[in-house]
Design an enzyme around this catalytic site. Structure first.
Site, short mmCIF file in Angstrom:
data_model
loop_
_atom_site.label_atom_id
_atom_site.label_comp_id
_atom_site.label_asym_id
_atom_site.label_seq_id
_atom_site.Cartn_x
_atom_site.Cartn_y
_atom_site.Cartn_z
N HIS A 156 17.43 7.04 2.26
CA HIS A 156 18.26 7.34 1.10
C HIS A 156 17.40 6.53 -0.31
O HIS A 156 18.13 6.05 -1.07
CB HIS A 156 19.45 6.83 0.99
CG HIS A 156 20.40 7.48 2.13
ND1 HIS A 156 21.18 8.53 2.11
CD2 HIS A 156 20.41 6.90 3.51
CE1 HIS A 156 21.50 8.84 3.16
NE2 HIS A 156 21.20 7.60 3.98
N LYS A 283 -3.27 1.84 -19.29
CA LYS A 283 -2.71 2.71 -18.57
C LYS A 283 -3.93 3.16 -17.48
O LYS A 283 -4.92 3.31 -17.58
CB LYS A 283 -2.27 4.20 -18.98
CG LYS A 283 -0.89 4.27 -19.80
CD LYS A 283 0.48 3.83 -18.84
CE LYS A 283 0.54 4.85 -17.81
NZ LYS A 283 1.42 6.07 -18.76
#
Ligand code: ARG
Length: 467
Positions: A156, A283
């Site tokens: 999960h 980035k």
């Protein structure tokens, strides 16, 4: 000259004429078309349709066409050729004269395209399986190098239990080995030869079908001419197998993207396979992974297109089948481009093992092992689960882990707790408790690595044998 103009009084509409051609994409089948035509020519000679000299001249012509195509791609710039079959006939006649027209005796393009596509799929299966062996090899190397490093496994997407990093990597090996096996299975079923099926009812000349099949490396000749000329199951099976493989790659890519985010920081993106941002100087983006994830949708789309193309198609050949080629080619190309890149990425990636190990030791991932400790001391499983659940609750309130609770407090929850409980909570003990085949105990993972290596070795050998 056209292959079929005799019964027509009017020329085709020029736009329609251009639009219905397939040569722009089926030219890539040229080598298979030449091989299949060679087989057919030999059968014609045996059936008494070609003389020895004619056979020799046709075979030489076919060989020359192959050589010319290899020498320059401009050779394939032919605005008149309707498809690869027409192209070969035109070129053959240009090279050897009217004898070239004899090659089409007793055959139909319907059986030719079915044969060429099978040859194409067979060769591509071998390439994909070769690439899968390489990828699995790199994954297993990674599993071996990871040694006893641990990480959290999730269910999960919540931390569940610690596992070895190697165990995690081997999960992907299993997926890709299944893909290789599925492709091998598809290869077995598709390796039959339609030559001699004619247009739909079978060849009009006594052609030696087993001989033609054998000369092209097929197991046997197809059993029914109607089926053989209309069957594209092999293409569907193949693209569906590729889809499953692409979905596996997509799940892999998604997990790597997630694990490379600052929030996880398990995966250090290799610079050689990442890109920067034109705006944000800090980035480093996982473009390779993102494209892999996205291209899997493209292959899934092709699989759907193929299934819809044959759905509701009456027997036998229909021109609709021409539309099965491009999805097939693009699925193959997309995967064959992707797989080596994924392998390169996997080779270059680094794992932040310190961070993984740290994450593997917090968040109560030893809770099930803790409950197992009680079970081994005779506490019924459901009650053990409940007791440990209570202990977890106390820890959450206090902001600590199970191993931080004093023994007296644990004893007030269950008298079965003892000093050795703390040992059973340590990462090494938690890992070791999963001591079943297929489990994450280090000795089991080492066994799994060896078993995977053997499978990869035989995959490599098979791919090599077919090459
Ligand atoms: N280009 C055609 C295809 O790809 C070859 C077969 C044509 N057969 C025909 N009867 N028109 O399907």
């Amino acid at each position: 000259m056209k292959m079929w103009s005799g019964r027509f009084r009017q020329p085709l509409d020029p736009d329609f004429e251009r639009w219905q051609r397939s040569f722009s994409f089926d030219r890539r089948l040229l080598a298979h078309e030449l091989a299949a035509s060679g087989g057919h020519a030999r059968a014609l000679k045996n059936a008494g349709i070609l003389s020895s000299d004619e056979l020799i001249s046709i075979l030489q012509g076919l060989k020359q066409i192959g050589e010319k195509a290899a020498a320059t791609t401009r050779f394939l710039d032919d605005d008149e050729a309707e498809d690869v079959h027409h192209f070969v006939e035109k070129q053959l006649v240009a090279l050897i004269g009217d004898t070239g027209y004899k090659l089409h005796s007793g055959r139909s393009r319907n059986e030719q395209i079915a044969t060429d596509l099978r040859l194409y799929v067979r060769a591509t299966i071998d390439e994909v399986r070769h690439d899968l062996a390489e990828l699995c090899g790199v994954l297993v190397d990674g599993a071996e190098q990871a040694g006893d490093a641990a990480m959290p496994a999730y269910t999960h997407l919540q931390r569940a239990e610690p596992v070895l990093v190697g165990h995690w990597l081997l999960a992907y090996v299993e997926m890709f080995l299944r893909d290789a096996e599925r492709l091998a299975d598809c290869r077995k079923r598709m390796n039959v030869c339609p030559l001699g099926s004619g247009a739909v009812a079978g060849a009009t000349l006594p052609l030696d079908r087993p001989l033609m099949a054998d000369s092209l490396g097929f197991e046997s000749a197809t059993a029914n001419s109607i089926d053989a000329t209309s069957d594209r199951d092999f293409a569907l099976e193949f693209v569906n197998a590729l889809t499953l493989l692409a979905l596996h790659l997509s799940r892999w890519a998604e997990e790597m993207i997630l694990f490379s985010s600052q929030e996880y920081s398990f995966v250090v993106l290799p610079e050689a396979y990442s890109t920067g941002s034109s705006a944000m100087p800090q980035k480093k983006n996982p473009d390779l992974l993102e494209l892999v994830r996205s291209k899997s949708g493209r292959i899934l789309g092709h699989a759907t297109a193929l299934m819809v193309a044959v759905k509701g198609l009456p027997l036998a050949y229909n021109k609709d089948l021409q539309e099965t080629q491009e999805p097939l080619f693009d699925s193959s190309d997309t995967l064959l481009q992707m797989l080596p890149l994924v392998t390169g990425w996997m080779k270059a990636v680094e794992f932040n093992k310190g961070r993984m190990q740290e994450a593997a030791q917090s968040g109560f991932m030893n809770a099930w092992a803790a409950a197992t400790y009680l079970v081994k001391r005779g506490v019924p499983s459901r009650l053990a689960h409940e007791r440990i659940g209570k202990a977890v609750q106390v820890c959450i309130e206090r902001g600590c882990e199970l191993q931080d609770l004093p023994l007296e407090e644990l004893r007030s929850l269950s008298p079965a707790f003892d000093q050795d409980f703390y040992e059973s909570l340590k990462l090494a003990s938690v890992l070791a408790v999963h001591d079943v085949p297929g489990g994450t105990a280090p000795s089991r993972v080492r066994q799994a690595i060896n078993a995977a290596k053997k499978k990869i070795e035989s995959l490599r050998e098979e791919a090599h044998a077919h090459a």
